[in-house]
Design an enzyme around this catalytic site. Structure first.
Site, mmCIF file in Angstrom:
data_model
loop_
_atom_site.group_PDB
_atom_site.id
_atom_site.type_symbol
_atom_site.label_atom_id
_atom_site.label_comp_id
_atom_site.label_asym_id
_atom_site.label_seq_id
_atom_site.Cartn_x
_atom_site.Cartn_y
_atom_site.Cartn_z
ATOM 1 C CG HIS A 141 -1.702 1.270 1.388
ATOM 2 N ND1 HIS A 141 -2.681 1.693 0.505
ATOM 3 C CD2 HIS A 141 -1.626 2.238 2.336
ATOM 4 C CE1 HIS A 141 -3.176 2.850 0.911
ATOM 5 N NE2 HIS A 141 -2.553 3.213 2.012
ATOM 6 C CD GLU A 207 -7.031 4.330 3.760
ATOM 7 O OE1 GLU A 207 -6.921 4.259 5.009
ATOM 8 O OE2 GLU A 207 -6.284 5.025 3.055
ATOM 9 C CE LYS A 261 -6.724 8.583 5.539
ATOM 10 N NZ LYS A 261 -6.728 7.226 4.983
#
Ligand code: MN
Length: 424
Positions: A141, A207, A261
């Site tokens: 990632h 995610e 986020k």
């Protein structure tokens, strides 16, 4: 050997084929029904065993548990009793559910009261989460993101293989699976615009992550040794770290993720214990350059847990858009907790430590749309014929995970959430 992990165990409770919740799993969660206040339960097949009822009716006798420990809106007080007590309770539940144990099986009244169909309950957040940290521990990632936004030749920053990179996240906006979220709004800076604009996110992403939950606390100033770390870990949940890539990209320099986020993160409701995952340990990737001594630990510290992400547009079938595995993580949980506390940072019971996006080596195993569509350059095709680069309003994202070995399946249930239009 943990007796409850014996692959030969059978239960008198009917457990459907391919159930996540076998007798070898026995994860803990918090549920409520229409007529009952929140209580702790254990998942078994399609049912929930009510721990508060079992405790009140003498089935947990001899375990020296505080009164009312399971009649609570969160598992924190139970987890605070520590790993050995969590193990004792899981072992007792295992005994009560074994096919040749008649204690609960033959008591019709107690059996009818203690065993509740999952379809009749609402699952709640398993723990009150004082603190949440998000790591960045998948090499694949970090390499993908570094290649996209910086330089494919130097995708990993110089610190990446020396310490498990992380940031402090927002605990207040963590929600349980099944909670819908509105598309976040904020500042974005479109490529063709000189100035930022205020807009609903146009690059909403998921995610794929896992998170561990702590069952111990430390004093400020007291580090956790890398070899002691697992004593502080109760178990794992699935974790969707929803991310607004356009908000994130404009805001993140120099201090890291913030509003891109913290508008919401989703966890699965069942805490699968570290004990239940013991048989699924595997070696992690080789770490080179060698890590500093405070991060050095041998042995099988990773877990072979198959993961998938499904995407579903309204009124259509879902499509599996990612298949990954928790075993790919470069940094393990021992190293994460040792690093987190090496400076004296204290931990609390119920803290959530997320792994970071779990991407594997092949494109189909990338754990975010950012990587799967290479920042919108490729498209995904859904069963209704529509295309996606990022998440549209009405889309549902569902994460699933399980470990499988010797015919024993340990699953996590679902971590699901739907995206609603941005609020006016
Ligand atoms: Mn993340």
């Amino acid at each position: 050997m943990i007796k409850a992990n014996n692959p030969a165990l059978k239960s008198w409770v009917e457990i459907p084929r391919n159930s996540d919740f076998t007798i070898q799993n026995l994860p803990f969660g918090i549920f409520k029904t229409q007529h009952r206040s929140p209580a702790a339960g254990v998942a078994i097949g399609n049912d929930i065993l009510n721990l508060a009822y079992l405790h009140e009716h003498g089935y947990l006798e001899g375990l020296d548990l505080p009164a009312g420990i399971f009649h609570q809106p969160y598992l924190n007080e139970f987890f605070a009793l520590g790993r050995s007590k969590i193990r004792e309770v899981r072992e007792r539940i295992s005994e009560l559910l074994q096919h040749d144990n008649n204690n609960l099986k033959e008591n019709q009244t107690d059996r009818a009261s203690a065993l509740i169909a999952m379809r009749d309950v609402q699952m709640l957040l398993p723990v009150r989460i004082p603190n949440y940290t998000d790591f960045y521990s998948s090499e694949e990632h970090a390499t993908n993101v570094g290649s996209m936004f910086r330089d494919p030749k130097n995708a990993l920053l110089p610190n990446w293989k020396h310490l498990p990179v992380a940031y402090h996240g927002r605990a207040s906006s963590i929600v349980v699976s099944g909670t819908d979220l509105h598309r976040p709004k904020g500042q974005i800076k479109p490529a063709d615009s000189e100035l930022p604009v205020y807009s609903p996110s146009r690059k909403l992403d998921f995610e794929l992550e896992m998170a561990f939950i702590t069952c111990g606390e430390t004093k400020l100033g007291q580090p956790i040794h890398v070899h002691e770390a697992e004593e502080y870990i109760a178990g794992f949940v699935l974790f969707n770290d929803w991310s607004a890539r356009d908000i994130q990209q404009w805001e993140y320099v120099p201090l890291g993720p913030f509003l891109g986020k913290n508008f919401g993160s989703t966890i699965s409701p069942w805490v699968v214990t570290l004990d239940a995952l013991e048989p699924f340990r595997v070696q992690g990737p080789e770490q080179y350059p060698h890590v500093l001594p405070y991060l050095s630990i041998e042995g099988a510290r990773n877990f072979d847990i198959v993961l998938e992400v499904a995407m579903k547009a309204a009124n259509t079938e879902e499509a599996i858009v990612c298949r990954s595995n928790f075993k790919y993580m470069y940094w393990n949980i021992n190293q994460q907790l040792a690093h987190h506390t090496v400076n004296g940072c204290n931990i609390q019971v119920g803290d959530l430590y997320a792994s970071g996006t779990i991407s594997g080596p092949s494109p189909g195993s990338f754990g975010s749309l950012l990587e799967l569509t290479w920042n919108g350059q490729k498209t995904l095709h859904l069963p209704d014929g529509s295309e996606r680069t990022f998440i549209l309003d009405g889309d549902t994202i569902t994460m699933r995970g399980h470990a499988l070995k010797d015919g024993v399946r340990i699953g996590f249930g679902e971590c699901t959430g739907k995206i609603l239009p941005a609020l006016k």
